[in-house]
Design a protein around this motif. Structure first.
Motif, PDB file in Angstrom:
ATOM      1  N   LYS A 397       0.671  -1.335   0.045  1.00  0.00           N
ATOM      2  CA  LYS A 397      -0.020   0.096  -0.056  1.00  0.00           C
ATOM      3  C   LYS A 397       0.898   1.302   0.042  1.00  0.00           C
ATOM      4  O   LYS A 397       2.050   1.208   0.613  1.00  0.00           O
ATOM      5  CB  LYS A 397      -0.797  -0.012   1.227  1.00  0.00           C
ATOM      6  CG  LYS A 397      -0.122   0.241   2.445  1.00  0.00           C
ATOM      7  CD  LYS A 397      -1.245   0.235   3.705  1.00  0.00           C
ATOM      8  CE  LYS A 397      -0.322   0.469   4.997  1.00  0.00           C
ATOM      9  NZ  LYS A 397      -1.281   0.590   6.301  1.00  0.00           N
ATOM     10  N   ALA A 398       0.202   2.296  -0.466  1.00  0.00           N
ATOM     11  CA  ALA A 398       0.930   3.662  -0.543  1.00  0.00           C
ATOM     12  C   ALA A 398      -0.245   4.609  -0.415  1.00  0.00           C
ATOM     13  O   ALA A 398      -1.272   4.502  -1.132  1.00  0.00           O
ATOM     14  CB  ALA A 398       1.847   3.882  -1.656  1.00  0.00           C
ATOM     15  N   LYS A 399      -0.117   5.763   0.225  1.00  0.00           N
ATOM     16  CA  LYS A 399      -0.990   6.662   0.522  1.00  0.00           C
ATOM     17  C   LYS A 399      -1.056   7.266  -0.832  1.00  0.00           C
ATOM     18  O   LYS A 399      -0.368   7.367  -1.651  1.00  0.00           O
ATOM     19  CB  LYS A 399      -0.263   7.863   1.487  1.00  0.00           C
ATOM     20  CG  LYS A 399      -0.150   7.293   2.789  1.00  0.00           C
ATOM     21  CD  LYS A 399       0.003   8.538   3.736  1.00  0.00           C
ATOM     22  CE  LYS A 399       0.192   8.317   5.197  1.00  0.00           C
ATOM     23  NZ  LYS A 399       0.558   9.247   5.976  1.00  0.00           N
ATOM     24  N   LYS A 400      -2.346   7.541  -1.143  1.00  0.00           N
ATOM     25  CA  LYS A 400      -2.994   8.383  -2.037  1.00  0.00           C
ATOM     26  C   LYS A 400      -3.588   9.751  -2.203  1.00  0.00           C
ATOM     27  O   LYS A 400      -4.087  10.036  -1.056  1.00  0.00           O
ATOM     28  CB  LYS A 400      -3.788   7.303  -2.902  1.00  0.00           C
ATOM     29  CG  LYS A 400      -5.259   7.197  -2.499  1.00  0.00           C
ATOM     30  CD  LYS A 400      -5.930   6.132  -3.303  1.00  0.00           C
ATOM     31  CE  LYS A 400      -7.395   6.022  -2.787  1.00  0.00           C
ATOM     32  NZ  LYS A 400      -8.180   5.248  -3.508  1.00  0.00           N
ATOM     33  N   ASP A 401      -3.341  10.622  -2.997  1.00  0.00           N
ATOM     34  CA  ASP A 401      -4.047  11.764  -3.134  1.00  0.00           C
ATOM     35  C   ASP A 401      -3.939  12.255  -4.742  1.00  0.00           C
ATOM     36  O   ASP A 401      -3.534  11.621  -5.563  1.00  0.00           O
ATOM     37  CB  ASP A 401      -3.336  12.808  -2.287  1.00  0.00           C
ATOM     38  CG  ASP A 401      -4.069  14.112  -1.998  1.00  0.00           C
ATOM     39  OD1 ASP A 401      -5.065  14.207  -2.510  1.00  0.00           O
ATOM     40  OD2 ASP A 401      -3.530  14.907  -1.138  1.00  0.00           O
ATOM     41  N   TYR A 402      -4.733  13.303  -4.755  1.00  0.00           N
ATOM     42  CA  TYR A 402      -4.576  13.884  -6.194  1.00  0.00           C
ATOM     43  C   TYR A 402      -3.139  14.496  -6.469  1.00  0.00           C
ATOM     44  O   TYR A 402      -2.720  14.772  -5.462  1.00  0.00           O
ATOM     45  CB  TYR A 402      -5.669  15.067  -6.329  1.00  0.00           C
ATOM     46  CG  TYR A 402      -7.005  14.768  -5.969  1.00  0.00           C
ATOM     47  CD1 TYR A 402      -7.695  13.863  -7.181  1.00  0.00           C
ATOM     48  CD2 TYR A 402      -8.100  14.882  -4.918  1.00  0.00           C
ATOM     49  CE1 TYR A 402      -8.960  13.756  -6.949  1.00  0.00           C
ATOM     50  CE2 TYR A 402      -9.113  14.483  -4.729  1.00  0.00           C
ATOM     51  CZ  TYR A 402      -9.787  13.971  -5.942  1.00  0.00           C
ATOM     52  OH  TYR A 402     -10.997  13.572  -5.626  1.00  0.00           O
ATOM     53  N   LEU A 403      -3.043  14.401  -7.802  1.00  0.00           N
ATOM     54  CA  LEU A 403      -1.549  15.153  -8.293  1.00  0.00           C
ATOM     55  C   LEU A 403      -1.396  16.728  -7.665  1.00  0.00           C
ATOM     56  O   LEU A 403      -2.526  17.133  -7.178  1.00  0.00           O
ATOM     57  CB  LEU A 403      -1.386  14.855  -9.569  1.00  0.00           C
ATOM     58  CG  LEU A 403      -1.511  13.768 -10.053  1.00  0.00           C
ATOM     59  CD1 LEU A 403      -1.387  13.929 -11.719  1.00  0.00           C
ATOM     60  CD2 LEU A 403      -0.358  12.832  -9.715  1.00  0.00           C
ATOM     61  N   ASP A 404      -0.194  17.124  -7.460  1.00  0.00           N
ATOM     62  CA  ASP A 404       0.004  18.471  -7.127  1.00  0.00           C
ATOM     63  C   ASP A 404      -0.837  19.146  -7.811  1.00  0.00           C
ATOM     64  O   ASP A 404      -1.010  19.255  -9.028  1.00  0.00           O
ATOM     65  CB  ASP A 404       1.334  18.806  -7.272  1.00  0.00           C
ATOM     66  CG  ASP A 404       2.446  18.094  -6.409  1.00  0.00           C
ATOM     67  OD1 ASP A 404       2.061  16.731  -6.005  1.00  0.00           O
ATOM     68  OD2 ASP A 404       3.379  18.727  -5.812  1.00  0.00           O
ATOM     69  N   VAL A 405      -1.521  20.403  -7.432  1.00  0.00           N
ATOM     70  CA  VAL A 405      -2.328  21.470  -7.724  1.00  0.00           C
ATOM     71  C   VAL A 405      -1.598  21.849  -9.161  1.00  0.00           C
ATOM     72  O   VAL A 405      -2.221  22.198 -10.132  1.00  0.00           O
ATOM     73  CB  VAL A 405      -2.805  22.422  -7.001  1.00  0.00           C
ATOM     74  CG1 VAL A 405      -1.716  23.332  -6.548  1.00  0.00           C
ATOM     75  CG2 VAL A 405      -4.086  23.136  -7.662  1.00  0.00           C
ATOM     76  N   GLU A 406      -0.388  22.258  -9.056  1.00  0.00           N
ATOM     77  CA  GLU A 406       0.228  22.908 -10.251  1.00  0.00           C
ATOM     78  C   GLU A 406       0.357  21.958 -11.470  1.00  0.00           C
ATOM     79  O   GLU A 406       0.398  22.426 -12.649  1.00  0.00           O
ATOM     80  CB  GLU A 406       1.896  23.386  -9.963  1.00  0.00           C
ATOM     81  CG  GLU A 406       1.765  24.439  -9.029  1.00  0.00           C
ATOM     82  CD  GLU A 406       1.032  25.841  -9.395  1.00  0.00           C
ATOM     83  OE1 GLU A 406       1.373  26.010 -10.645  1.00  0.00           O
ATOM     84  OE2 GLU A 406       0.527  26.371  -8.638  1.00  0.00           O
TER      85      GLU A 406
END
Length: 716
Positions: A397-406
């Motif tokens: 597993k790896a933490k997930k999130d949206y890509l950097d806003v830039e």
């Protein structure tokens, strides 16, 4: 064109020279003059003891044992728009010596350098030092230096990813001459060329000059032009993201084990024909729906790994809270695989220990068991498409999130500009040459595997690197320090998985849609009964809007809903990732609207015009069907001229079982089309031989189709 013996160094007026920071690649200041090079070649075949041009009446299988050779009969060299020529390639060495300057590096551009390079070796081999070889794969040089001459060669094809003719259309107002030169004629350096043939040769150089000039106008200095089409977007992306973003990506480079697992599981887009319909001619209207910029869309709307993959208990994968917080990579054992639908997902090439499988043109219809590495997204698709038992043997597993806003803003800006400029004549240049290719190259940048493709050119022999643990560790260590590390490799793997899910979730939304789907290719679905399925696409598109909202909630001060939905020149909105109507295929001639025989093999009639997509056949090969779709059938054969394709044969030194094998062509004499006897001492070459193409399906695939049709007959 001017004969090369009139070339003098004084003709080579360098107006600009770059003297600033040059990095490790260049030891001296760099000329900003555009130098270009091209050759024309005759491929020859020893038939009945005589060397001659290709004989279209001889069956292809008989050419296997026929001796082959190739010789250049003219070369062209450009200094900006001025074009010089010579007939013997050996003479080009004198031009290079004249051109060389130990105090100034000069760059020569060649369109499809891999071809010219094979012939240049006739005087470069054993005489000069070829260094700084950059190659995508063996026999595919992108650039290299000739040390003693301080001259660099670069491949403009790798930069444009287009034929010379197409690149000229996209980037210049100059039109490449076509059809003036019959490549099959047995020409030699002694052959007299017509003025039209000379003009053809000259315009190739003029065209190439204007293409390179287009890029020089953008980047100002020639050496700053990226080496590849992906390099263009990489430079823009790197400049925009900055130092701290790159350092974060360097820190995400995984260990060898995780990298190899990602490498193994990576798969591209879903391209497949519905086995229920393969070989069937449809007469009803067939609709095509495309996802607007599919890969960029999932990059801006989905969550990705942003941390290290850590091994965990498989039970965590089934925890809903964990699934919302982490992305997972799984090693699985799958048993009792039985299909729910006609469009099958699992790829044979990704499975290990596959037992008792029935294959659907490379995909698994059913099997007793198999082992593979997958992402959580793949797991969901497999459960959608099969009745099966999946056991997770390893879980990461790896933490997930949206890509950097830039990053998201960068992608949306490209998509917005592409959408706004499309169809505006005065802006078409920007649309074609800047925003569209950069947006299309984003995916290539995201999935670049910096370990795969490593190759060397030493002592004029191509070789690939052995992927030893030490070699891989060294490459990964370099990636942790390199400012070319712009993406976490896991992101590219997840990107294609999300795109496959977006395609198949629509198809699997009902058994009726599954049955009516005829063909899929990466971001498009071709299906029948369009009126019955429009609600499916509306539901999907509405769900995309909710995804936009979720990203905006994550970055409330940076993004708005309208950023995801730019409008075209007519004010029509084109939300990124939406399914859009892309064409209707109709039976206007009474012979059908659509037929497919498998992946990358289909024929359709659009606006009354018959068209084909067949891997291995030119689009122009449609003429062989005589405007009759019924000719598109198993066993149909495109002859040499109709296929528009050639086979390559190499006269070269190469490695075989660790030993260098010398497959040079021997000295020979032949009579050219003017009756001249020419003696050739060229050793190294690439021979181009026209090839036929037979349309068909394998026996295994045909058996699969027959089985499905028989089951359908019994069901009814």
């Amino acid at each position: 064109m001017i004969n090369y013996d009139e070339y003098k160094v004084l003709n080579d007026v360098t107006n600009e020279v770059y003297t600033g920071k040059r990095g490790k690649r260049y030891k001296t200041p760099i000329s900003n003059t555009i130098y270009t090079f091209d050759i024309e070649v005759s491929s020859l075949f020893k038939i009945a003891g005589e060397w001659q041009e290709f004989d279209y009446d001889i069956p292809q299988e008989e050419y296997r044992d026929i001796e082959k050779a190739a010789i250049p009969y003219i070369w062209m060299f450009g200094i900006d728009s001025e074009v010089y020529y010579g007939r013997e390639l050996w003479d080009f060495e004198h031009v290079l010596i004249n051109l060389s300057d130990e105090n100034m590096t000069k760059i020569i551009w060649v369109h499809n350098l891999s071809y010219e390079f094979a012939f240049l070796l006739n005087f470069l081999d054993e005489k000069y030092t070829i260094s700084q070889m950059c190659a995508r794969s063996i026999k595919k040089p992108i650039s290299f230096m000739i040390e003693e001459l301080n001259i660099e060669f670069r491949c403009s094809y790798m930069l444009t990813n287009m034929s010379l003719e197409k690149a000229a259309e996209e980037y210049t107002t100059v039109k490449k001459l076509t059809g003036a030169l019959d490549y099959n004629k047995a020409r030699s350096p002694l052959t007299k060329l017509t003025e039209l043939e000379k003009s053809y040769c000259e315009m190739d150089i003029v065209t190439l000059y204007n293409i390179v000039k287009h890029y020089r106008d953008i980047y100002k200095w020639l050496h700053r032009i990226p080496l590849t089409s992906t390099g263009i977007i990489r430079k823009s992306f790197r400049d925009k993201m900055g130092f701290f973003y790159i350092k974060k990506q360097q820190a995400l480079v995984p260990c060898r084990k995780i990298y190899l697992m990602l490498w193994e599981l990576f798969a591209g887009g879903y391209t497949h024909a519905n086995c229920l319909h393969a070989g069937k001619i449809f007469h009803e209207p067939i609709e095509s729906e495309d996802i607007a910029s599919s890969y960029p869309a999932v990059l801006v709307t989905e969550k990705y790994a942003f941390g290290e993959f850590m091994r965990c208990n498989p039970k965590q994968f089934f925890n809903i809270k964990k699934r919302n917080t982490f992305c997972f990579m799984l090693r699985v054992h799958i048993e009792n695989i039985r299909p729910k639908y006609y469009n099958h997902y699992l790829q044979r090439s990704k499975c290990h220990n596959l037992k008792n499988a029935i294959l659907d043109n490379g995909r698994i219809y059913s099997a007793d068991s198999c082992d593979m590495i997958i992402l959580d997204t793949d797991y969901d698709i497999i459960k959608m498409s099969y009745d099966c038992d999946i056991t997770i043997t390893e879980c990461y597993k790896a933490k997930k999130d949206y890509l950097d806003v830039e990053v998201i803003k960068f992608i949306l800006h490209l998509y917005s500009r592409k959408t706004e400029l499309k169809g505006i004549p005065e802006k078409e240049f920007l649309y074609k040459s800047v925003y569209k290719p950069q947006l299309n190259s984003l995916f290539g940048m995201a999935v670049t595997n910096q370990i795969k493709g490593s190759c060397d050119f030493i002592d004029s022999v191509w070789s690939t690197q052995e992927y030893s643990d030490a070699f891989i560790d060294e490459k990964l260590a370099q990636m942790k320090e390199s400012f070319s590390t712009l993406w976490y490799y896991a992101v590219g793997c997840q990107c294609t998985a999300y795109a496959r899910r977006n395609l198949l979730s629509v198809v699997y939304s009902s058994h009726e849609m599954d049955r009516d789907t005829i063909y899929m290719d990466t971001d498009s679905i071709k299906f029948r009964n369009r009126e019955e399925h429009q609600d499916i696409f509306m539901t999907y598109n509405n769900a995309m809007i909710e995804k936009y909202r979720a990203v905006c909630e994550r970055y409330p001060d940076e993004l708005e809903l309208r950023d995801f939905m730019p409008s075209d020149k007519d004010g029509v909105l084109h939300p990124i990732g939406f399914y859009e109507f892309d064409g209707l295929y109709e039976d206007s001639k009474g012979d059908g609207s659509f037929i497919t025989l498998g992946a990358k093999k289909y024929c359709y009639r659009e606006k009354g015009k018959l068209k084909i997509t067949v891997a291995g056949v030119s689009k122009k090969g449609v003429s062989a069907l005589k405007d009759d779709m019924s000719n598109f059938h198993n066993g149909f054969k495109w002859n040499y001229k109709e296929s528009g394709k050639s086979t390559h044969f190499y006269a070269e030194k190469h490695l075989r079982d660790g030993e260098i094998v010398d497959d040079r062509q021997q000295s020979f004499e032949f009579k050219d089309i003017d009756g001249n006897i020419y003696h050739s001492d060229y050793k190294w070459s690439i021979i181009l031989m026209p090839t036929t193409y037979t349309l068909g399906v394998t026996g295994e695939y045909q058996s699969m189709i027959n089985m499905i049709l028989e089951r359908e007959r019994r069901r009814k």
